[in-house]
Design an enzyme around this catalytic site. Structure first.
Site, PDB file in Angstrom:
ATOM      1  CG  PHE A 164      -0.261   0.429   2.507  1.00  0.00           C
ATOM      2  CD1 PHE A 164      -0.083   1.782   2.812  1.00  0.00           C
ATOM      3  CD2 PHE A 164       0.242  -0.501   3.406  1.00  0.00           C
ATOM      4  CE1 PHE A 164       0.559   2.183   3.976  1.00  0.00           C
ATOM      5  CE2 PHE A 164       0.884  -0.114   4.568  1.00  0.00           C
ATOM      6  CZ  PHE A 164       1.044   1.242   4.846  1.00  0.00           C
ATOM      7  CE  LYS A 188      -2.979  -8.290  -4.530  1.00  0.00           C
ATOM      8  NZ  LYS A 188      -3.401  -7.282  -3.503  1.00  0.00           N
ATOM      9  CD  GLU A 191      -5.554  -5.814   0.143  1.00  0.00           C
ATOM     10  OE1 GLU A 191      -4.583  -5.650  -0.621  1.00  0.00           O
ATOM     11  OE2 GLU A 191      -5.546  -6.601   1.099  1.00  0.00           O
ATOM     12  CB  SER A 241       4.876  -7.436   5.548  1.00  0.00           C
ATOM     13  OG  SER A 241       3.952  -8.419   5.144  1.00  0.00           O
ATOM     14  CB  CYS A 296      10.271  -0.180   2.357  1.00  0.00           C
ATOM     15  SG  CYS A 296      10.685   0.690   0.850  1.00  0.00           S
ATOM     16  CD  GLU A 398       8.387  -3.294   8.238  1.00  0.00           C
ATOM     17  OE1 GLU A 398       7.705  -4.296   7.982  1.00  0.00           O
ATOM     18  OE2 GLU A 398       8.868  -2.546   7.367  1.00  0.00           O
TER      19      GLU A 398
HETATM   20  P1  NAD Z   1       1.576  -6.618   2.973  1.00  0.00           P
HETATM   21  O1  NAD Z   1       2.620  -7.672   3.025  1.00  0.00           O
HETATM   22  O2  NAD Z   1       0.463  -6.668   3.940  1.00  0.00           O
HETATM   23  O3  NAD Z   1       0.876  -6.619   1.515  1.00  0.00           O
HETATM   24  C1  NAD Z   1       1.643  -6.677   0.333  1.00  0.00           C
HETATM   25  C2  NAD Z   1       0.825  -7.396  -0.735  1.00  0.00           C
HETATM   26  O4  NAD Z   1       0.545  -8.726  -0.279  1.00  0.00           O
HETATM   27  C3  NAD Z   1      -0.516  -6.723  -1.001  1.00  0.00           C
HETATM   28  O5  NAD Z   1      -0.765  -6.733  -2.388  1.00  0.00           O
HETATM   29  C4  NAD Z   1      -1.513  -7.593  -0.242  1.00  0.00           C
HETATM   30  O6  NAD Z   1      -2.769  -7.655  -0.858  1.00  0.00           O
HETATM   31  C5  NAD Z   1      -0.854  -8.968  -0.242  1.00  0.00           C
HETATM   32  N1  NAD Z   1      -1.161  -9.735   0.975  1.00  0.00           N
HETATM   33  C6  NAD Z   1      -1.422  -9.251   2.211  1.00  0.00           C
HETATM   34  N2  NAD Z   1      -1.662 -10.265   3.071  1.00  0.00           N
HETATM   35  C7  NAD Z   1      -1.553 -11.406   2.363  1.00  0.00           C
HETATM   36  C8  NAD Z   1      -1.687 -12.791   2.700  1.00  0.00           C
HETATM   37  N3  NAD Z   1      -1.970 -13.190   3.926  1.00  0.00           N
HETATM   38  N4  NAD Z   1      -1.486 -13.701   1.720  1.00  0.00           N
HETATM   39  C9  NAD Z   1      -1.184 -13.323   0.470  1.00  0.00           C
HETATM   40  N5  NAD Z   1      -1.061 -12.019   0.103  1.00  0.00           N
HETATM   41  C10 NAD Z   1      -1.233 -11.076   1.029  1.00  0.00           C
HETATM   42  O7  NAD Z   1       2.332  -5.216   3.017  1.00  0.00           O
HETATM   43  P2  NAD Z   1       1.674  -3.772   3.132  1.00  0.00           P
HETATM   44  O8  NAD Z   1       1.135  -3.598   4.509  1.00  0.00           O
HETATM   45  O9  NAD Z   1       0.802  -3.495   1.983  1.00  0.00           O
HETATM   46  O10 NAD Z   1       2.984  -2.862   2.952  1.00  0.00           O
HETATM   47  C11 NAD Z   1       3.862  -2.570   3.996  1.00  0.00           C
HETATM   48  C12 NAD Z   1       5.006  -3.555   4.044  1.00  0.00           C
HETATM   49  O11 NAD Z   1       5.704  -3.573   2.795  1.00  0.00           O
HETATM   50  C13 NAD Z   1       6.053  -3.187   5.082  1.00  0.00           C
HETATM   51  O12 NAD Z   1       6.482  -4.372   5.718  1.00  0.00           O
HETATM   52  C14 NAD Z   1       7.175  -2.584   4.267  1.00  0.00           C
HETATM   53  O13 NAD Z   1       8.459  -2.668   4.847  1.00  0.00           O
HETATM   54  C15 NAD Z   1       7.102  -3.418   3.036  1.00  0.00           C
HETATM   55  N6  NAD Z   1       7.732  -2.766   1.903  1.00  0.00           N
HETATM   56  C16 NAD Z   1       8.945  -3.197   1.528  1.00  0.00           C
HETATM   57  C17 NAD Z   1       9.600  -2.578   0.473  1.00  0.00           C
HETATM   58  C18 NAD Z   1      10.944  -3.042   0.040  1.00  0.00           C
HETATM   59  O14 NAD Z   1      11.412  -2.544  -0.955  1.00  0.00           O
HETATM   60  N7  NAD Z   1      11.592  -3.962   0.702  1.00  0.00           N
HETATM   61  C19 NAD Z   1       8.979  -1.514  -0.201  1.00  0.00           C
HETATM   62  C20 NAD Z   1       7.717  -1.095   0.213  1.00  0.00           C
HETATM   63  C21 NAD Z   1       7.095  -1.723   1.274  1.00  0.00           C
END
Ligand code: NAD
Length: 513
Positions: A164, A188, A191, A241, A296, A398
């Protein structure tokens, strides 16, 4: 009665926006069985609904992409670059619109949203150089009359699953290069803020990208699982994450896919006693609280090397008191709300748990004033937990919000040990005036992106972005030359021609038809 209900439902639908999938060059016209709410974080109100894809919709997008791949993978590099240049121009002219969509769903302030679009555009610009980026090597006469050369070819349908916090930039880390390399793409997005991806899809269409080369499916775990297991998808880029990155990596690779999965972070900023403390305090506040800490590469742990801890915390506290928190649409605001109510509550819970576990709450963001914000907005001002130790949950987890933890280290070596013992290895920074210490730090620290007197060392598009350890699953980072490698497969050709030949006389100037 039935008609009235459905009329009422359509009226309700008209009142809020509706985001659906983008498949085969146009909006999907089916009826989704499941939906999610879209919020305006500054008001706490639901402003829209997003369709959640079932496996059947993911199938539709993959088959549109697979059909398009047959042609797109054969389109000349010159033509692909022309489409990319057109797309770049369109994103530039729609940058304000894109930024305001981001602010309305993510909450970040307008300048920050504009910055995100600008950084995404840099990758598009890098991808415009695809004719150069795909150049291979050539060796003449490796044996008598035998020549060898290398080429890189697209892998097929590739997918991107994104978080997000950068609804435009992170997808743009992926799809410009994937498409430039001749692949077709299924995105994808998160959401929580789905609208930016749909505007980008329509800009691709306007730029002349053939239907089916770029598709968007919205949704949650159901859509992610369908993508990670789909036999028609050759490669998956994931950013999010750490637990989900690990899951997508394991699921995707066990289904035969190439996967790069970037995970979470705990980015440290080490401040040595000889550092310019005003600069360090400015940078800690900018990097800790910009985008409400939902980056991030945000600094979440400051490691103050003795004896400067109290002095540094004092300077950070002073600067925080002047920060303006408010709606992203308010020009005065420097920091917006958090993305959702539950996320705000989770972030705030670390202030209590930190104090319970022995930290000092040097700044309590719950008391920070909010200018022009609705009471129901997902607000939490900037906070500082001081005297944090490595076993506290505010350090091990985190937090992903505006909470800066300050740890004290007795020496340079203990500061480096602390950073290297952390399971994450995304970004890290050192603040010092000693070039030798900085040079040693760059060599010793275990992280993918290192800043020297730079708090958020996000690489330019022509370098690659990615972390180490629990911040990355897979071998390749995103964009830059590693991105080109991820989205292509190498082939080496060895050929023998015994007889010289030519194509006849042609006096025309050689041009790309
Ligand atoms: P998230 O892991 O909750 O979601 C990321 C994606 O995974 C989304 O598209 C979501 O729909 C999907 N997702 C969520 N839960 C899922 C599940 N149980 N099973 C399958 N798919 C699932 O992350 P977020 O909250 O949207 O974003 C924040 C996180 O992203 C933080 O941990 C941040 O550090 C990380 N991030 C990392 C980088 C990097 O470059 N390393 C960059 C941006 C964000």
């Amino acid at each position: 009665m039935g008609k009235q209900t459905s009329d009422a439902r359509s009226a309700e639908k008209r009142a809020i926006k509706h985001c659906s999938h983008w498949i085969g060059g146009k909006p999907w016209d089916g009826e989704a069985e499941r939906h999610g709410d879209i919020y305006d974080p500054a008001t706490g109100q639901v402003t829209g609904q997003v369709d959640f894809a079932a496996p059947a919709e993911v199938d539709l997008a993959v088959s549109a992409a697979a059909d398009a791949f047959r042609e797109w993978s054969r389109v000349s590099l010159a033509k692909r670059a022309t489409v990319l240049f057109a797309f770049r121009e369109l994103v530039r002219t729609h940058a304000d619109e894109l930024a305001s969509l981001i602010t309305s769903e993510h909450g970040k302030v307008a300048a920050d949203a504009a910055g995100e679009v600008a950084r995404g555009l840099e990758v598009v610009e890098f991808a415009c150089g695809i004719p150069h980026l795909l150049k291979g090597g050539y060796s003449e006469n490796v044996s008598t009359n035998v020549d060898s050369y290398s080429i890189r070819q697209p892998v097929g349908v590739v997918a991107g699953i994104t978080p997000f916090n950068f609804p435009a930039m992170v997808p743009m880390w992926m799809f410009p290069l994937a498409i430039a390399c001749g692949n077709t793409f299924v995105l994808k997005p998160s959401e929580k803020d789905p609208s930016a991806s749909l505007l980008l899809a329509s800009l691709w269409a306007e730029a002349g990208l053939p239907d089916g080369v770029f598709n968007v499916v919205h949704g949650d775990k159901v859509a992610v699982d369908a993508v990670a297991r789909h036999p028609g998808i050759a490669a998956v880029s994931f950013v999010g994450s750490t637990p989900i990155a690990r899951y997508v990596y394991e699921t995707g690779t066990s289904h035969g896919k190439r996967v790069q999965a970037l995970g979470g972070a705990k980015n440290h900023m080490v401040v040595l006693p000889d550092a310019d403390l005003d600069l360090a305090a400015d940078m800690a506040v900018s990097a800790g609280f910009g985008s409400a800490g939902e980056r991030c590469m945000a600094i979440s742990a400051v490691v103050a090397v003795d004896p400067i801890g109290d002095d540094l915390v004092g300077r950070i506290r002073e600067r925080i008191s002047g920060l303006r928190v408010g709606p992203g649409t308010d020009e005065r605001a420097e920091m917006g709300p958090l993305v959702t109510g539950p996320h705000r509550d989770r972030v705030a819970s670390y202030l209590d748990s930190g104090v319970r576990e022995g930290a000092t709450l040097a700044v309590d963001g719950r008391a920070h004033p909010v200018i022009g914000g609705a009471a129901e907005g997902f607000w939490l001002g900037p906070s500082v937990l001081d005297h944090v130790t490595p076993s506290m949950s505010c350090y091990t987890d985190e937090i992903f919000g505006p909470v800066l933890s300050v740890l004290r280290a007795p020496s340079y070596s203990s500061a480096v040990d602390l950073v290297n013992s952390n399971p994450y290895g995304n970004g890290v920074a050192i603040f010092t005036c000693d070039g030798g210490a900085a040079r040693r730090f760059v060599s010793e620290v275990q992280a993918g992106m290192v800043g020297v007197n730079v708090p958020i060392p996000v690489p330019m598009a022509y370098y690659s972005f990615g972390g180490w350890k629990a911040s990355l699953f897979g071998d390749t980072h995103v964009h830059g030359t590693e991105g080109i490698h991820f989205y292509t497969r190498g082939k080496v050709v060895t050929s023998r021609w015994l007889d010289p030949s030519h194509g006849g006389i042609n006096l025309g100037f050689p041009v790309n038809a």
